[in-house]
Enzyme design. Structure first.
Site, PDB file in Angstrom:
ATOM      1  N   PRO A  88     -79.120 -49.840 -63.195  1.00  0.00           N
ATOM      2  CA  PRO A  88     -79.362 -51.279 -63.049  1.00  0.00           C
ATOM      3  C   PRO A  88     -78.860 -51.822 -61.715  1.00  0.00           C
ATOM      4  CG  PRO A  88     -77.659 -50.847 -64.713  1.00  0.00           C
ATOM      5  CD  PRO A  88     -78.237 -49.527 -64.321  1.00  0.00           C
ATOM      6  N   GLU A 115     -71.503 -45.913 -69.371  1.00  0.00           N
ATOM      7  CA  GLU A 115     -71.255 -47.001 -68.417  1.00  0.00           C
ATOM      8  C   GLU A 115     -71.869 -46.720 -67.046  1.00  0.00           C
ATOM      9  OE1 GLU A 115     -69.757 -50.090 -69.040  1.00  0.00           O
ATOM     10  OE2 GLU A 115     -70.270 -49.241 -70.987  1.00  0.00           O
ATOM     11  N   ARG A 153    -100.272 -43.205 -61.897  1.00  0.00           N
ATOM     12  CA  ARG A 153    -101.526 -43.949 -61.727  1.00  0.00           C
ATOM     13  C   ARG A 153    -102.016 -43.925 -60.289  1.00  0.00           C
ATOM     14  NH1 ARG A 153    -102.001 -48.643 -61.991  1.00  0.00           N
ATOM     15  NH2 ARG A 153    -103.794 -48.980 -63.310  1.00  0.00           N
ATOM     16  N   ASP A 168    -105.843 -52.771 -58.694  1.00  0.00           N
ATOM     17  CA  ASP A 168    -104.805 -53.293 -59.579  1.00  0.00           C
ATOM     18  C   ASP A 168    -104.160 -54.558 -59.048  1.00  0.00           C
ATOM     19  OD1 ASP A 168    -104.923 -51.305 -61.412  1.00  0.00           O
ATOM     20  OD2 ASP A 168    -103.343 -50.102 -60.493  1.00  0.00           O
TER      21      ASP A 168
HETATM   22  N1  ADE Z   1     -80.268 -47.876 -66.685  1.00  0.00           N
HETATM   23  C1  ADE Z   1     -79.781 -48.908 -67.403  1.00  0.00           C
HETATM   24  N2  ADE Z   1     -80.398 -50.037 -67.113  1.00  0.00           N
HETATM   25  C2  ADE Z   1     -81.340 -49.746 -66.154  1.00  0.00           C
HETATM   26  C3  ADE Z   1     -82.303 -50.505 -65.443  1.00  0.00           C
HETATM   27  N3  ADE Z   1     -82.443 -51.820 -65.617  1.00  0.00           N
HETATM   28  N4  ADE Z   1     -83.068 -49.858 -64.554  1.00  0.00           N
HETATM   29  C4  ADE Z   1     -82.928 -48.540 -64.338  1.00  0.00           C
HETATM   30  N5  ADE Z   1     -82.030 -47.769 -64.989  1.00  0.00           N
HETATM   31  C5  ADE Z   1     -81.248 -48.361 -65.887  1.00  0.00           C
END
Ligand code: ADE
Length: 242
Positions: A88, A115, A153, A168
């Site tokens: 993330p 985590e 794709r 697209d």
């Molecule tokens: N792992 C946990 N959350 C994620 C996200 N939003 N994008 C990519 N990998 C992740």
């Protein structure tokens, strides 16, 4: 394009690889794909892949040694591949990044759990850190599937129709035009007459107008970074005044 996914849940990928366009692309050898269990690279008897964080706190961290061994072993068999950590905290994935990734010979997709992964993995072994959006998943596996789907794709021949991916949404910075199929009238809503006319140029004009108008209504942020053609500018002006 070769995809190798490093994960502690390789079975999660079986249904993904056995349906639809992805399955067809695999069968046609447009892509190759495999999931490798990171546990196989853990050296202890219990094949542990996580540990408590230094400094305390809740949650577990993925240990560096099994991950590093898995990445190195995979890289050796995949010349020209890029290593992607799904996290993330990465750059937000978009169509432009999908195009960039599709240009490589192979991708090693590293799925974190818990985590996160030990920071020292990121310095020498990772080429890209990628997030699929500003929310936290329980692991990188779903993100890896999203990435593989979008990249596949774009591999020539993977979609069947010659230029389907070029039309697209996002491919030219605009959302795609509206689509209609039979019946001609559905719940008192008729298909736009021009689409039934067989007049190619008028249909193209209508589609461009639909595309610009939808982008203005649904995703005006996309228009801020886009170089508009004179025709697109004209359409935009008309709809802004409307
Ligand atoms: N792992 C946990 N959350 C994620 C996200 N939003 N994008 C990519 N990998 C992740």
């Amino acid at each position: 394009m070769f995809f190798t996914v490093l994960t502690i849940f390789p079975e999660m990928f079986d249904p993904f690889w056995s349906h639809g366009i992805i399955r067809r692309a695999l069968e046609a050898k447009k892509i190759e794909a495999s999931a490798v269990n990171i546990r196989e690279f853990a050296e202890d008897r219990h094949q542990v892949t996580d540990d408590r964080p230094f400094g305390g706190g809740s949650g577990m961290v993925m240990k560096p040694e099994p991950l590093a061994a898995a990445i190195r072993a995979t890289s050796q068999t995949m010349q020209g591949a890029k290593a992607v950590l799904l996290t993330p905290q990465g750059r937000i994935f978009d169509q432009q990044m999908a195009r960039e990734l599709a240009s490589y010979e192979g991708l090693i997709l590293i799925c974190g759990r818990y985590e996160g992964v030990d920071e020292r993995i990121c310095h020498d072994l990772i080429d890209y850190e990628i997030s699929i959006g500003d929310y936290v998943l329980t692991g990188g596996e779903l993100a890896a599937m999203v990435l593989m789907d979008a990249v596949t794709r774009l591999i020539p021949g993977a979609l069947g129709g010659e230029d389907a991916a070029e039309k697209d949404s996002f491919s030219d910075g605009l959302l795609e035009h509206a689509h209609y199929t039979r019946p001609r009238i559905f719940e008192a809503q008729a298909v736009p007459e021009v689409l039934l006319s067989g007049h190619h140029q008028e249909i193209e004009n209508w589609r461009l107008e639909s595309s610009v108008m939808r982008t203005l209504l649904k995703r005006p942020d996309l228009l801020q970074n886009k170089d508009l053609t004179p025709q697109e500018s004209q359409i935009l002006k008309k709809w802004r005044q409307a």
